[in-house]
Write a protein that holds these residues in place. Structure first.
Motif, PDB file in Angstrom:
ATOM      1  N   SER A   4       0.848  -1.186   0.000  1.00 40.81           N
ATOM      2  CA  SER A   4       0.000   0.000   0.000  1.00 40.81           C
ATOM      3  C   SER A   4       0.882   1.234   0.000  1.00 40.81           C
ATOM      4  CB  SER A   4      -0.910  -0.012   1.237  1.00 40.81           C
ATOM      5  OG  SER A   4      -0.129   0.190   2.408  1.00 40.81           O
ATOM      6  N   ARG A   5       0.246   2.405   0.130  1.00 37.99           N
ATOM      7  CA  ARG A   5       0.999   3.651   0.154  1.00 37.99           C
ATOM      8  C   ARG A   5       1.761   3.829   1.468  1.00 37.99           C
ATOM      9  NH1 ARG A   5      -4.383   7.450   0.797  1.00 37.99           N
ATOM     10  NH2 ARG A   5      -4.715   7.061   3.045  1.00 37.99           N
ATOM     11  N   THR A   6       1.407   3.027   2.461  1.00 40.82           N
ATOM     12  CA  THR A   6       2.059   3.126   3.770  1.00 40.82           C
ATOM     13  C   THR A   6       3.010   1.958   3.945  1.00 40.82           C
ATOM     14  OG1 THR A   6       0.082   4.177   4.695  1.00 40.82           O
ATOM     15  CG2 THR A   6       1.697   3.273   6.254  1.00 40.82           C
ATOM     16  N   PRO A   7       4.318   2.207   4.138  1.00 40.27           N
ATOM     17  CA  PRO A   7       5.267   1.101   4.348  1.00 40.27           C
ATOM     18  C   PRO A   7       4.859   0.257   5.538  1.00 40.27           C
ATOM     19  CG  PRO A   7       6.435   3.174   3.991  1.00 40.27           C
ATOM     20  CD  PRO A   7       4.991   3.526   4.144  1.00 40.27           C
ATOM     21  N   GLY A   8       4.911  -1.057   5.350  1.00 39.63           N
ATOM     22  CA  GLY A   8       4.560  -1.980   6.417  1.00 39.63           C
ATOM     23  C   GLY A   8       3.143  -2.487   6.336  1.00 39.63           C
ATOM     24  N   ILE A   9       2.324  -1.909   5.440  1.00 39.10           N
ATOM     25  CA  ILE A   9       0.937  -2.368   5.273  1.00 39.10           C
ATOM     26  C   ILE A   9       0.787  -2.939   3.867  1.00 39.10           C
ATOM     27  CG2 ILE A   9      -1.491  -1.705   5.192  1.00 39.10           C
ATOM     28  CD1 ILE A   9      -0.935   0.460   7.201  1.00 39.10           C
ATOM     29  N   THR A  10       0.307  -4.179   3.817  1.00 36.28           N
ATOM     30  CA  THR A  10       0.079  -4.829   2.520  1.00 36.28           C
ATOM     31  C   THR A  10      -1.380  -5.277   2.443  1.00 36.28           C
ATOM     32  OG1 THR A  10       0.806  -6.940   3.439  1.00 36.28           O
ATOM     33  CG2 THR A  10       2.449  -5.621   2.282  1.00 36.28           C
ATOM     34  N   ARG A  11      -1.803  -5.533   1.189  1.00 28.72           N
ATOM     35  CA  ARG A  11      -3.206  -5.912   0.961  1.00 28.72           C
ATOM     36  C   ARG A  11      -3.238  -7.165   0.103  1.00 28.72           C
ATOM     37  NH1 ARG A  11      -7.837  -1.917  -1.675  1.00 28.72           N
ATOM     38  NH2 ARG A  11      -9.651  -3.286  -1.263  1.00 28.72           N
ATOM     39  N   SER A  12      -4.063  -8.118   0.557  1.00 26.16           N
ATOM     40  CA  SER A  12      -4.172  -9.369  -0.195  1.00 26.16           C
ATOM     41  C   SER A  12      -5.169  -9.218  -1.338  1.00 26.16           C
ATOM     42  CB  SER A  12      -4.613 -10.504   0.746  1.00 26.16           C
ATOM     43  OG  SER A  12      -5.910 -10.222   1.253  1.00 26.16           O
ATOM     44  N   ARG A  13      -5.269 -10.228  -2.142  1.00 21.30           N
ATOM     45  CA  ARG A  13      -6.157 -10.170  -3.301  1.00 21.30           C
ATOM     46  C   ARG A  13      -7.619 -10.059  -2.892  1.00 21.30           C
ATOM     47  NH1 ARG A  13      -3.604 -14.829  -7.272  1.00 21.30           N
ATOM     48  NH2 ARG A  13      -1.571 -13.775  -7.670  1.00 21.30           N
ATOM     49  N   ASP A  14      -7.948 -10.622  -1.728  1.00 20.38           N
ATOM     50  CA  ASP A  14      -9.353 -10.551  -1.300  1.00 20.38           C
ATOM     51  C   ASP A  14      -9.664  -9.257  -0.547  1.00 20.38           C
ATOM     52  OD1 ASP A  14      -8.002 -10.939   1.054  1.00 20.38           O
ATOM     53  OD2 ASP A  14      -9.036 -12.803   1.600  1.00 20.38           O
ATOM     54  N   GLY A  15      -8.727  -8.329  -0.531  1.00 21.43           N
ATOM     55  CA  GLY A  15      -8.969  -7.020   0.045  1.00 21.43           C
ATOM     56  C   GLY A  15      -8.639  -6.895   1.522  1.00 21.43           C
ATOM     57  N   ARG A  16      -8.082  -7.927   2.142  1.00 22.40           N
ATOM     58  CA  ARG A  16      -7.739  -7.861   3.557  1.00 22.40           C
ATOM     59  C   ARG A  16      -6.351  -7.231   3.734  1.00 22.40           C
ATOM     60  NH1 ARG A  16     -11.117 -10.976   6.718  1.00 22.40           N
ATOM     61  NH2 ARG A  16     -12.568 -12.287   5.549  1.00 22.40           N
ATOM     62  N   PHE A  17      -6.201  -6.442   4.807  1.00 20.85           N
ATOM     63  CA  PHE A  17      -4.932  -5.765   5.071  1.00 20.85           C
ATOM     64  C   PHE A  17      -4.123  -6.522   6.126  1.00 20.85           C
ATOM     65  CE2 PHE A  17      -7.259  -2.227   3.195  1.00 20.85           C
ATOM     66  CZ  PHE A  17      -6.289  -1.663   2.394  1.00 20.85           C
ATOM     67  N   PHE A  18      -2.799  -6.475   5.928  1.00 25.55           N
ATOM     68  CA  PHE A  18      -1.841  -7.079   6.863  1.00 25.55           C
ATOM     69  C   PHE A  18      -0.799  -6.030   7.252  1.00 25.55           C
ATOM     70  CE2 PHE A  18      -3.642 -10.522   4.483  1.00 25.55           C
ATOM     71  CZ  PHE A  18      -3.764 -11.561   5.394  1.00 25.55           C
ATOM     72  N   ILE A  19      -0.358  -6.100   8.503  1.00 26.12           N
ATOM     73  CA  ILE A  19       0.718  -5.212   8.987  1.00 26.12           C
ATOM     74  C   ILE A  19       1.938  -6.067   9.274  1.00 26.12           C
ATOM     75  CG2 ILE A  19       1.477  -3.679  10.848  1.00 26.12           C
ATOM     76  CD1 ILE A  19      -1.381  -2.768  11.191  1.00 26.12           C
ATOM     77  N   ASP A  20       3.045  -5.693   8.701  1.00 30.39           N
ATOM     78  CA  ASP A  20       4.334  -6.365   8.958  1.00 30.39           C
ATOM     79  C   ASP A  20       5.417  -5.297   8.890  1.00 30.39           C
ATOM     80  OD1 ASP A  20       6.405  -8.037   9.368  1.00 30.39           O
ATOM     81  OD2 ASP A  20       6.164  -9.216   7.527  1.00 30.39           O
ATOM     82  N   LYS A  21       5.755  -4.742  10.063  1.00 24.35           N
ATOM     83  CA  LYS A  21       6.652  -3.592  10.102  1.00 24.35           C
ATOM     84  C   LYS A  21       7.589  -3.713  11.311  1.00 24.35           C
ATOM     85  CE  LYS A  21       6.624   1.488  10.260  1.00 24.35           C
ATOM     86  NZ  LYS A  21       7.360   1.665   8.984  1.00 24.35           N
ATOM     87  N   ARG A  22       8.837  -3.302  11.143  1.00 26.83           N
ATOM     88  CA  ARG A  22       9.782  -3.219  12.259  1.00 26.83           C
ATOM     89  C   ARG A  22       9.918  -1.747  12.651  1.00 26.83           C
ATOM     90  NH1 ARG A  22      13.153  -6.198  15.043  1.00 26.83           N
ATOM     91  NH2 ARG A  22      12.587  -8.037  13.860  1.00 26.83           N
ATOM     92  N   TYR A  23       9.570  -1.481  13.889  1.00 25.93           N
ATOM     93  CA  TYR A  23       9.557  -0.101  14.377  1.00 25.93           C
ATOM     94  C   TYR A  23      10.379  -0.024  15.667  1.00 25.93           C
ATOM     95  CZ  TYR A  23       7.759   4.274  16.350  1.00 25.93           C
ATOM     96  OH  TYR A  23       7.645   5.529  16.890  1.00 25.93           O
ATOM     97  N   ARG A  24      11.433   0.796  15.656  1.00 21.36           N
ATOM     98  CA  ARG A  24      12.322   0.989  16.800  1.00 21.36           C
ATOM     99  C   ARG A  24      12.853  -0.344  17.337  1.00 21.36           C
ATOM    100  NH1 ARG A  24      10.147   5.210  21.128  1.00 21.36           N
ATOM    101  NH2 ARG A  24      12.328   4.918  21.780  1.00 21.36           N
ATOM    102  N   GLY A  25      13.137  -1.229  16.392  1.00 23.92           N
ATOM    103  CA  GLY A  25      13.695  -2.525  16.756  1.00 23.92           C
ATOM    104  C   GLY A  25      12.678  -3.559  17.151  1.00 23.92           C
ATOM    105  N   VAL A  26      11.393  -3.202  17.138  1.00 21.95           N
ATOM    106  CA  VAL A  26      10.328  -4.129  17.535  1.00 21.95           C
ATOM    107  C   VAL A  26       9.493  -4.473  16.305  1.00 21.95           C
ATOM    108  CG1 VAL A  26       8.293  -4.475  18.986  1.00 21.95           C
ATOM    109  CG2 VAL A  26      10.247  -3.156  19.858  1.00 21.95           C
ATOM    110  N   ARG A  27       9.261  -5.765  16.071  1.00 21.69           N
ATOM    111  CA  ARG A  27       8.467  -6.187  14.921  1.00 21.69           C
ATOM    112  C   ARG A  27       6.985  -6.124  15.263  1.00 21.69           C
ATOM    113  NH1 ARG A  27       6.108 -10.889  12.973  1.00 21.69           N
ATOM    114  NH2 ARG A  27       5.981 -10.987  10.684  1.00 21.69           N
ATOM    115  N   ILE A  28       6.226  -5.453  14.409  1.00 17.70           N
ATOM    116  CA  ILE A  28       4.772  -5.377  14.530  1.00 17.70           C
ATOM    117  C   ILE A  28       4.184  -6.207  13.403  1.00 17.70           C
ATOM    118  CG2 ILE A  28       2.739  -3.875  14.559  1.00 17.70           C
ATOM    119  CD1 ILE A  28       4.578  -1.576  15.365  1.00 17.70           C
ATOM    120  N   GLY A  29       3.532  -7.287  13.730  1.00 21.52           N
ATOM    121  CA  GLY A  29       2.955  -8.155  12.711  1.00 21.52           C
ATOM    122  C   GLY A  29       1.561  -8.602  13.111  1.00 21.52           C
ATOM    123  N   MET A  30       0.584  -8.369  12.259  1.00 20.81           N
ATOM    124  CA  MET A  30      -0.788  -8.771  12.579  1.00 20.81           C
ATOM    125  C   MET A  30      -1.660  -8.727  11.320  1.00 20.81           C
ATOM    126  SD  MET A  30      -2.233  -5.414  14.548  1.00 20.81           S
ATOM    127  CE  MET A  30      -1.029  -5.694  15.840  1.00 20.81           C
TER     128      MET A  30
END
Length: 356
Positions: A4-30
């Motif tokens: 997507s336009r925001t680093p760390g946010i991706t979108r699947s083919r069925d329109g669902r969003f995923f977050i996978d980002k490393r911020y200040r050394g901590v991985r945020i994934g959901m």
């Protein structure tokens, strides 16, 4: 999966969003789910704020050194305060900057190894580990931050003690005393001479105060009455001063308003300092402890024929009542008994037999 336009946010083919980002050394994934991009970005900002908060809390959490500072402030009335301070000074270079939750057997291993390399006994090292145990227990059970959160928000870890091999008492002979005492600095030599002629423990000699002195007209000499809170048996103890101990007291007069044995205007923390340890090495008596001076006094009393009841009174043993010895007549008799230890001929050869 499309970015997507925001680093760390991706979108699947069925329109669902995923977050996978490393911020200040901590991985945020959901997995955010079927929401629009703005909602996904809002969720990411919430998670980033949460990371900021947790890191801020981590940086503001007290260290072991902070816990120790609080523990020392609460221990001002303990007889063992100076000994605790010695153990604290030894511990802080190794674990002072750690949070309490990070203090355990593994992080204490370098401290233990260094102390063993320095020649410290298992008993001495265990006294330091007991300080660690006490501090961690208070951090978990007593110490709280402004939000009521414990400084150690978990059960204190089990700190493993080293196996001890307790050495039997080693009362010194007159010859050993003559070798050891002259090698001590003058102020320590007087303290050691006082200890071996009164049987007082290290902490009581170091903490002796002029306000405890009581003149007894019948014997034309003073005694010291150590209050219950300052004596191991938790009851007052009358210190009988034989001729040598009395001469030491006379030498100390006028040196300090409060402390009987000051050094450079302050009380001595312990006789067992580097000067004592160096002196016993030079005298070839590396295994002699300060507490052995108490054993020496006890053995000399026994060798001189002093009864068990009077030995208990002179030493302040917990299993013997002192009530009958507070009268001046009894103080006079105890003074005579204490002076018997000054007879070198009577006590020279019996010490080793008594020790055996």
């Amino acid at each position: 999966m499309a970015a997507s336009r925001t680093p760390g946010i991706t979108r699947s083919r069925d329109g669902r969003f995923f977050i996978d980002k490393r911020y200040r050394g901590v991985r945020i994934g959901m997995r955010v789910g079927a929401v629009d991009l703005e909602q996904a970005e809002q969720r990411l900002r919430v998670e980033m704020d949460h990371v900021d908060l947790e890191l801020a809390r981590a940086h503001s959490r007290p260290r072991f050194a902070d816990c120790v500072t609080r523990y020392l402030m609460q221990s001002q009335d303990l007889r063992s305060l100076e000994a605790i301070r010695v153990h604290v000074r030894l511990l802080l270079p190794y674990i002072g900057d750690l949070e309490p939750r990070h203090v355990h057997d593994a992080t204490l291993a370098p401290f233990i190894s260094a102390r063993i390399a320095d020649g410290a006994s298992a008993t001495t090292i265990n006294r330091s580990l007991e300080v660690v145990r006490t501090v961690l227990h208070r951090a978990a059970r007593s110490y709280r931050d402004e939000n009521g959160r414990p400084w150690l928000d978990a059960l204190p870890p089990l700190i493993t003690m080293l196996p001890e091999c307790r050495r039997p008492p080693y009362p010194i002979t007159w010859d050993e005393q003559d070798r050891l005492f002259p090698k001590l600095p003058a102020h320590l030599a007087r303290m050691a001479l006082f200890a071996v002629n009164t049987g007082l423990r290290d902490s009581n000699v170091c903490g002796l105060q002029w306000s405890w002195e009581l003149f007894v007209p019948e014997i034309e000499r003073s005694v010291f009455v150590i209050p219950a809170e300052a004596f191991k048996t938790k009851r007052p103890h009358v210190v009988i001063l034989n001729d040598v101990a009395w001469s030491v007291i006379q030498t100390q007069r006028g040196q300090h308003r409060t402390w009987v044995f000051p050094y450079r205007g302050r009380p001595v923390g312990t006789i067992n300092n580097t000067a004592w340890q160096q002196a016993r090495r030079d005298a070839g008596l590396r295994s002699v402890r300060v507490h052995d001076l108490r054993h020496t006094y006890a053995c000399r009393l026994r060798a001189a024929g002093v009864s068990a009841e009077d030995r208990a009174a002179l030493l302040g043993h917990a299993n013997q009542s002192m009530v009958g010895h507070y009268a001046s007549a009894d103080v006079g008799r105890l003074l005579q008994q204490s002076n018997l230890v000054l007879n070198r001929q009577e006590t020279r050869t019996v010490l080793r037999v008594a020790n055996g």
